[in-house]
Design a protein around this motif. Structure first.
Motif, PDB file in Angstrom:
ATOM      1  N   SER A 197      -5.543  -1.601  -5.809  1.00 27.03           N
ATOM      2  CA  SER A 197      -5.751  -0.223  -5.977  1.00 27.03           C
ATOM      3  C   SER A 197      -5.973   0.233  -7.543  1.00 27.03           C
ATOM      4  O   SER A 197      -6.933   1.275  -7.412  1.00 27.03           O
ATOM      5  N   GLY A 243       0.766  -1.296  -0.035  1.00 27.06           N
ATOM      6  CA  GLY A 243      -0.079  -0.074  -0.192  1.00 27.06           C
ATOM      7  C   GLY A 243       0.744   1.372  -0.073  1.00 27.06           C
ATOM      8  O   GLY A 243       0.240   2.247   0.170  1.00 27.06           O
ATOM      9  N   HIS A 290      -0.078  -4.478  -3.594  1.00 28.19           N
ATOM     10  CA  HIS A 290      -1.185  -3.935  -3.165  1.00 28.19           C
ATOM     11  C   HIS A 290      -1.877  -3.101  -4.382  1.00 28.19           C
ATOM     12  O   HIS A 290      -2.761  -2.906  -4.665  1.00 28.19           O
ATOM     13  N   ARG A 291      -0.766  -2.912  -5.095  1.00 28.92           N
ATOM     14  CA  ARG A 291      -1.369  -1.729  -6.392  1.00 28.92           C
ATOM     15  C   ARG A 291      -2.304  -2.673  -7.103  1.00 28.92           C
ATOM     16  O   ARG A 291      -2.973  -1.849  -7.956  1.00 28.92           O
ATOM     17  N   TYR A 320      -8.642   1.847   3.634  1.00 31.62           N
ATOM     18  CA  TYR A 320      -8.017   0.822   3.507  1.00 31.62           C
ATOM     19  C   TYR A 320      -8.601  -0.190   2.581  1.00 31.62           C
ATOM     20  O   TYR A 320      -9.704  -0.609   2.760  1.00 31.62           O
ATOM     21  N   ARG A 369      -7.182   6.608  -2.006  1.00 35.48           N
ATOM     22  CA  ARG A 369      -7.398   7.133  -0.790  1.00 35.48           C
ATOM     23  C   ARG A 369      -7.964   8.667  -0.904  1.00 35.48           C
ATOM     24  O   ARG A 369      -9.089   9.014  -0.419  1.00 35.48           O
ATOM     25  N   THR A 414      -2.353   3.535  -4.472  1.00 31.81           N
ATOM     26  CA  THR A 414      -3.257   3.545  -3.348  1.00 31.81           C
ATOM     27  C   THR A 414      -3.393   4.744  -2.700  1.00 31.81           C
ATOM     28  O   THR A 414      -4.314   5.066  -2.336  1.00 31.81           O
TER      29      THR A 414
END
Length: 361
Positions: A243, A31, A239-240, A55, A40, A36
């Protein structure tokens, strides 16, 4: 004729293209990538909540269970509707992630929590002090498991009851987009302005490959959520790829456009079913789910021709008198077509089955 669930639908091309773009080169893990951060910020703007923390996790069950764990201690209870997803479809995950908190089931029409019933349930809790579980948190589902939608005023009424008992409120928004476009309000009006503390902002049921956002309107809860997510095994290293999905979902209001299509398809299907002889609706069609009953013979024709949907409850049988009504749940997705709906309605009514589609190769 795919009406079993919006989970069965394919992923729209915009999402796949974003995944391919995210696959170029290297990006920081866990993240800490730019995408990410952009997600957000986009959710903060959409919800008019500049301090909210956001999250991502891969499933709605993880999102709900982790969020509730941050709101309810092990010795307390979470108040939810008796037909809530956290009660019927999450295999005890909220109880597991909270470390043993109970669920207290509350009634209400169309799977909506009734504020008076909630107040009575809260008032009955901990009547013997230390010998009982304590008051913990409230969770509501929008859209509900019966396809109904809470208006902002109805959300506020639930939150007012909770606030009077000093309880936080979580919203399970697996189909939040469908509820929002149905209610015709802003994301802020549906959530924190009405009193919601934490939102599960769903994406998977509305076209994403697999990602949900947990939106914490109180940033003071953020660190605990981060720790619980990691400890629970739900922090993705790459994590991408989560996202990228959510970023494309938010871009150019794709999430609302897809929900609008799904809701419109459900309205067409609902209208068509209610026009059939012997058919009735079990719940109002306010989002993208239709709950209806019609004679067994119509079910037999539809399912023999390959229509996919669930009898609801599932323990009903296609064997028996043809004129006896059986109830069903049908869910439309972002890509449900008018032709698909019309073919299904013809089958239920007794018309010819659709011609098979030839797939080359």
């Amino acid at each position: 004729m795919h009406f079993a669930s919006d989970n069965t639908a394919p992923v729209p091309p915009q999402i796949l293209e974003a995944m391919i773009e995210a696959n170029h080169g290297h990006a920081m893990p866990y993240g800490n990538d730019v995408t990410t951060t952009d997600v957000r910020d986009a959710i903060r703007i959409a919800f008019e909540a500049p301090e909210a923390e956001v999250y991502l996790v891969a499933t709605g069950t993880a999102a709900n269970a982790l969020a509730l764990a941050c709101l309810c201690p092990p010795w307390a209870t979470v108040y939810c509707h008796r037909n809530a997803h956290v009660e019927e479809d999450e295999c005890g995950a909220p109880e597991f992630f909270t470390g043993g908190a109970k669920l207290t089931l509350v009634g209400g029409d169309h799977a909506k929590v009734d504020p008076d019933a909630l107040a009575r349930a809260i008032g009955f809790t901990a009547r013997a002090g230390v010998h009982n579980v304590q008051r913990g948190a409230v969770t509501i589902t929008n859209a509900t498991e019966a396809g109904a939608v809470y208006s902002p005023a109805e959300v506020a009424a639930i939150c007012a009851v909770a606030r009077a008992a000093d309880l936080p409120v979580h919203m399970d928004g697996a189909r939040f987009a469908n509820a929002l476009v149905s209610a015709g309000c802003s994301p802020a009006e549906m959530t924190w302005k009405a009193g919601i503390d934490v939102l599960t902002f769903g994406g998977t049921k509305n076209g994403l490959m697999g990602v949900e956002a947990v939106v914490l309107f109180d940033p003071a809860r953020a660190w605990e959520f981060e720790l619980r997510r990691k400890r629970g095994g739900h922090l993705f290293s790459k994590h991408r790829y989560l996202s990228a999905q959510m970023g494309a979902y938010l871009k150019d209001d794709l999430w609302r456009k897809m929900a609008t299509r799904a809701n419109a398809a459900a309205q067409r299907l609902s209208t068509g079913i209610t026009a059939l002889p012997g058919a009735t609706l079990l719940h109002p069609t306010q989002a993208n789910s239709v709950f209806a009953a019609w004679p067994r013979e119509g079910h037999r024709r539809a399912q023999k021709a390959g229509a996919q949907y669930y009898l609801w409850p599932m323990d009903q049988s296609l064997d028996g008198p043809g004129d006896q009504p059986l109830s069903a749940r049908l869910v439309c997705s972002w890509c449900t077509t008018d032709d698909e709906i019309d073919a299904f309605l013809r089958l239920v009514e007794g018309g010819p089955a659709p011609a098979p589609v030839h797939v080359p190769g």
